[in-house]
Design a protein around this motif. Sequence first.
Motif, PDB file in Angstrom:
ATOM      1  N   THR A   1     -19.721   5.828  56.211  1.00 37.24           N
ATOM      2  CA  THR A   1     -20.893   6.422  55.560  1.00 37.24           C
ATOM      3  C   THR A   1     -20.819   7.942  55.565  1.00 37.24           C
ATOM      4  O   THR A   1     -21.065   8.602  54.552  1.00 37.24           O
ATOM      5  CB  THR A   1     -22.189   5.976  56.265  1.00 37.24           C
ATOM      6  OG1 THR A   1     -22.268   4.544  56.246  1.00 37.24           O
ATOM      7  CG2 THR A   1     -23.410   6.560  55.572  1.00 37.24           C
ATOM      8  N   CYS A   2     -20.453   8.502  56.716  1.00 37.96           N
ATOM      9  CA  CYS A   2     -20.366   9.958  56.838  1.00 37.96           C
ATOM     10  C   CYS A   2     -19.252  10.528  55.964  1.00 37.96           C
ATOM     11  O   CYS A   2     -19.425  11.580  55.337  1.00 37.96           O
ATOM     12  CB  CYS A   2     -20.138  10.344  58.298  1.00 37.96           C
ATOM     13  SG  CYS A   2     -21.538  10.005  59.387  1.00 37.96           S
TER      14      CYS A   2
ATOM     15  N   THR B   1     -20.302  10.569  52.271  1.00 38.51           N
ATOM     16  CA  THR B   1     -21.268  11.651  52.053  1.00 38.51           C
ATOM     17  C   THR B   1     -20.573  13.007  52.031  1.00 38.51           C
ATOM     18  O   THR B   1     -20.859  13.856  51.175  1.00 38.51           O
ATOM     19  CB  THR B   1     -22.339  11.644  53.156  1.00 38.51           C
ATOM     20  OG1 THR B   1     -22.953  10.352  53.212  1.00 38.51           O
ATOM     21  CG2 THR B   1     -23.408  12.695  52.885  1.00 38.51           C
TER      22      THR B   1
END
Length: 327
Positions: A221-222, A225
């Motif tokens: 997820t990081c 992003t």
Amino acid sequence: METDNGKGLILAVASSVFIGSSFILKKKGLKRAGANGIRAGYGGYTYLLEPLWWAGMVTMIVGEAANFVAYIYAPAVLVTPLGALSIIISAVLAHFLLKEKLKKMGVLGCVSCIVGSVVIVIHAPKEQTPNSVEEIWNLAIQPAFLVYVAITMSIVLALILHFEPLCGQTNILVYIGICSLMGALTVMSIKAIGIAIKLTMEGVSQIGYPQTWLFVMVAATCVVTQLIYLNKALDTFNAAIVSPVYYVMFTTLTIVASAIMFKDWSGQDAASIASEICGFITVLTGTMILHGTREEEQQASSESVRWYESRKSMTEEHLITLYSPEY
């Protein structure tokens, strides 16, 4: 031990070369994609169809992989400062390939950022490597780190929801701030995954632990992003400015996150603490200089556009007067 440090040194330098080059490849890919569709800075994803952007992505992945392996052979004090080489490589390539000029004050800001980051890393406390994923999980759920994560996510949400629509196209710290804040969490997760892989290869399987897969989800997820907002930063701002500012903020926040999670600040002497404070001040100064350089470029560009439009308007009025029936 010296042989291991030599391997780590070579890998770290190679990593910087790949990562510095990747910024330029991705920037050129984003420019091509922006010419044929909606730019990434305005929410477009046409760069996903651009081979040059993917070449930059592959180059960056290779560089990050080399950097990850470098930490296995050499200490962070040796590996992390060498990441500054990617800034120099990116700036030089941007000068020749993208025709992006870095002024003298920009060079001074870049040097200040590098010196400050190196001082911080050299005097940063040594961390103790956990022996299992469960041990890292216990560190991740301690109150101090949970507060840090809550503050980080609050700032990220504020930057995305409020500041990005307001000044994302004019303030480089918005996009880079999101990348750096998420990047610090990425490193914490990647470290847990690395330990899990290492222990599994040594015969102590960590695959069955749910914490391992949770760290994988957080890292994924990081990373996604980070990539989205790094693309926006590269598409909107000068690559010679994006690279050093991103390096400074990412390195600083990673050290802070690691210190909070692993409690590395305890036991430091006054000299080390003073050196770290000086490093932070130097980094802050360099970041302000670089940001000021970007603002001067934007103002100069705006003035040039206004001058051109003014001259064009005067010329049109003159021609209308000359060809008027009254004359």
